[in-house]
Design a protein around this motif. Structure first.
Motif, PDB file in Angstrom:
ATOM      1  N   SER A 190       0.895  -1.465  -0.100  1.00 50.46           N
ATOM      2  CA  SER A 190       0.175   0.180  -0.172  1.00 50.46           C
ATOM      3  C   SER A 190       0.531   1.400   0.165  1.00 50.46           C
ATOM      4  CB  SER A 190      -1.283  -0.025   1.349  1.00 50.46           C
ATOM      5  OG  SER A 190      -0.262   0.244   2.308  1.00 50.46           O
ATOM      6  N   LYS A 191       1.750   1.098   1.095  1.00 48.63           N
ATOM      7  CA  LYS A 191       3.122   2.258   0.195  1.00 48.63           C
ATOM      8  C   LYS A 191       3.590   2.865  -0.851  1.00 48.63           C
ATOM      9  CE  LYS A 191       7.372   3.078   1.143  1.00 48.63           C
ATOM     10  NZ  LYS A 191       8.808   2.551   2.695  1.00 48.63           N
ATOM     11  N   ILE A 192       3.898   1.336  -1.348  1.00 54.44           N
ATOM     12  CA  ILE A 192       4.311   2.190  -2.560  1.00 54.44           C
ATOM     13  C   ILE A 192       3.372   1.872  -3.934  1.00 54.44           C
ATOM     14  CG2 ILE A 192       5.541   0.185  -4.762  1.00 54.44           C
ATOM     15  CD1 ILE A 192       7.224  -1.221  -2.762  1.00 54.44           C
ATOM     16  N   LEU A 193       2.302   1.520  -3.461  1.00 53.59           N
ATOM     17  CA  LEU A 193       1.285   2.357  -4.241  1.00 53.59           C
ATOM     18  C   LEU A 193       0.588   3.670  -4.036  1.00 53.59           C
ATOM     19  CD1 LEU A 193      -1.572   1.679  -6.441  1.00 53.59           C
ATOM     20  CD2 LEU A 193      -2.893   1.101  -4.446  1.00 53.59           C
ATOM     21  N   PHE A 194       0.853   3.916  -2.594  1.00 56.46           N
ATOM     22  CA  PHE A 194      -0.134   5.354  -2.347  1.00 56.46           C
ATOM     23  C   PHE A 194       1.769   5.822  -3.158  1.00 56.46           C
ATOM     24  CE2 PHE A 194       1.346   9.175   0.085  1.00 56.46           C
ATOM     25  CZ  PHE A 194       0.203   9.500   0.319  1.00 56.46           C
ATOM     26  N   ILE A 195       2.496   6.171  -3.219  1.00 57.30           N
ATOM     27  CA  ILE A 195       3.617   6.624  -3.808  1.00 57.30           C
ATOM     28  C   ILE A 195       3.823   6.917  -5.241  1.00 57.30           C
ATOM     29  CG2 ILE A 195       6.355   6.194  -4.580  1.00 57.30           C
ATOM     30  CD1 ILE A 195       6.456   5.308  -1.326  1.00 57.30           C
ATOM     31  N   LYS A 196       3.348   5.307  -5.479  1.00 57.58           N
ATOM     32  CA  LYS A 196       2.185   6.041  -7.729  1.00 57.58           C
ATOM     33  C   LYS A 196       2.336   7.064  -7.697  1.00 57.58           C
ATOM     34  CE  LYS A 196       4.853   1.397  -8.418  1.00 57.58           C
ATOM     35  NZ  LYS A 196       4.201  -0.231  -9.167  1.00 57.58           N
ATOM     36  N   VAL A 197       1.109   6.412  -7.312  1.00 53.52           N
ATOM     37  CA  VAL A 197      -0.078   7.533  -7.878  1.00 53.52           C
ATOM     38  C   VAL A 197      -0.526   9.245  -6.750  1.00 53.52           C
ATOM     39  CG1 VAL A 197      -2.440   7.891  -6.691  1.00 53.52           C
ATOM     40  CG2 VAL A 197      -2.307   5.635  -7.137  1.00 53.52           C
ATOM     41  N   TRP A 198       0.138   8.814  -5.385  1.00 52.03           N
ATOM     42  CA  TRP A 198       0.908  10.374  -5.553  1.00 52.03           C
ATOM     43  C   TRP A 198       1.957  10.680  -6.239  1.00 52.03           C
ATOM     44  CZ3 TRP A 198      -0.985  14.485  -2.939  1.00 52.03           C
ATOM     45  CH2 TRP A 198      -0.379  15.429  -2.411  1.00 52.03           C
ATOM     46  N   LEU A 199       2.620  10.148  -6.822  1.00 47.75           N
ATOM     47  CA  LEU A 199       4.107  10.630  -7.839  1.00 47.75           C
ATOM     48  C   LEU A 199       3.558  11.644  -9.059  1.00 47.75           C
ATOM     49  CD1 LEU A 199       7.200   9.376  -6.290  1.00 47.75           C
ATOM     50  CD2 LEU A 199       6.560  12.010  -5.851  1.00 47.75           C
ATOM     51  N   PHE A 200       2.620  10.565  -9.515  1.00 46.97           N
ATOM     52  CA  PHE A 200       1.534  10.128 -10.688  1.00 46.97           C
ATOM     53  C   PHE A 200       1.658  11.481 -10.776  1.00 46.97           C
ATOM     54  CE2 PHE A 200       3.816   6.125 -11.868  1.00 46.97           C
ATOM     55  CZ  PHE A 200       3.645   6.430 -13.437  1.00 46.97           C
ATOM     56  N   THR A 201       0.264  11.374  -9.619  1.00 53.19           N
ATOM     57  CA  THR A 201      -0.585  13.109  -9.730  1.00 53.19           C
ATOM     58  C   THR A 201       0.181  14.149  -9.418  1.00 53.19           C
ATOM     59  OG1 THR A 201      -2.222  11.618  -8.481  1.00 53.19           O
ATOM     60  CG2 THR A 201      -2.557  13.677  -8.193  1.00 53.19           C
ATOM     61  N   MET A 202       1.551  14.434  -9.171  1.00 60.51           N
ATOM     62  CA  MET A 202       2.148  15.072  -8.669  1.00 60.51           C
ATOM     63  C   MET A 202       2.268  15.890  -9.834  1.00 60.51           C
ATOM     64  SD  MET A 202       4.090  14.934  -5.600  1.00 60.51           S
ATOM     65  CE  MET A 202       5.713  16.035  -5.892  1.00 60.51           C
ATOM     66  N   PHE A 203       3.248  14.762 -10.858  1.00 57.23           N
ATOM     67  CA  PHE A 203       3.685  14.815 -11.658  1.00 57.23           C
ATOM     68  C   PHE A 203       2.430  15.696 -12.882  1.00 57.23           C
ATOM     69  CE2 PHE A 203       5.192  13.663 -16.495  1.00 57.23           C
ATOM     70  CZ  PHE A 203       6.416  14.268 -16.601  1.00 57.23           C
ATOM     71  N   ALA A 204       1.368  15.066 -13.264  1.00 50.67           N
ATOM     72  CA  ALA A 204       0.664  15.307 -13.808  1.00 50.67           C
ATOM     73  C   ALA A 204      -0.195  16.804 -13.915  1.00 50.67           C
ATOM     74  CB  ALA A 204      -0.848  14.381 -13.768  1.00 50.67           C
ATOM     75  N   CYS A 205      -0.249  17.035 -12.184  1.00 53.64           N
ATOM     76  CA  CYS A 205      -0.759  18.499 -11.601  1.00 53.64           C
ATOM     77  C   CYS A 205       0.316  18.991 -12.258  1.00 53.64           C
ATOM     78  CB  CYS A 205      -0.909  18.735 -10.488  1.00 53.64           C
ATOM     79  SG  CYS A 205      -2.016  17.254 -10.299  1.00 53.64           S
ATOM     80  N   GLY A 206       1.824  18.702 -11.817  1.00 52.16           N
ATOM     81  CA  GLY A 206       2.619  19.996 -11.946  1.00 52.16           C
ATOM     82  C   GLY A 206       3.298  20.672 -13.163  1.00 52.16           C
TER      83      GLY A 206
END
Length: 131
Positions: free
Chosen positions: A22-38
């Motif tokens: 779940s930690k790895i899944l959260f990191i992936k989702v969070w960073l892809f979201t940050m990348f897209a929004c950025g």
């Protein structure tokens, strides 16, 4: 009694694995979201600050530069963090020299957009004191 201890250890390992997953899944989702929004946010800022009506304003140039450097930060820093956090690929462990150089470059680039905005504020203060 030994089967109870084995069962408890097995359930602990399963719980630890579930938390890791779940930690790895959260990191992936969070960073892809940050990348897209950025990317979207900085692209829109660059689009706005390149308008002909704003280009003559010195502060707009500072904000344009800040948006461009911010885009570079997103494009460079977020994928590095994704590789480190989600895929356990660390580019900083190759050598001490590469680690030091990359750390210095990344920290310098991360701070640069904020300092460009500080320059825009200073430019406004200087122009107000002249007028």
């Amino acid at each position: 009694m030994s089967s109870l201890g084995t069962n408890t250890t097995s359930s602990n390992v399963d719980a630890i694995n579930a938390i890791q997953h779940s930690k790895i899944l959260f990191i992936k989702v969070w960073l892809f979201t940050m990348f897209a929004c950025g990317i979207v946010g900085h692209t829109l800022s660059i689009y706005v600050f390149t308008r002909r009506s704003l280009y003559s304003n010195p502060c707009a140039r500072y904000f344009l530069a800040s948006a461009m450097v911010g885009m570079a930060v997103v494009v460079i820093s977020v994928p590095l963090r994704l590789l480190q956090g989600a895929y356990n690929i660390d580019v900083f462990v190759r050598s001490v020299a590469i680690c030091g150089i990359l750390t210095w470059i990344l920290n310098s680039i991360k701070a640069l957009p904020s300092w460009i905005i500080v320059l825009a504020c200073a430019d406004r203060l200087v122009l107000q004191s002249i007028n």
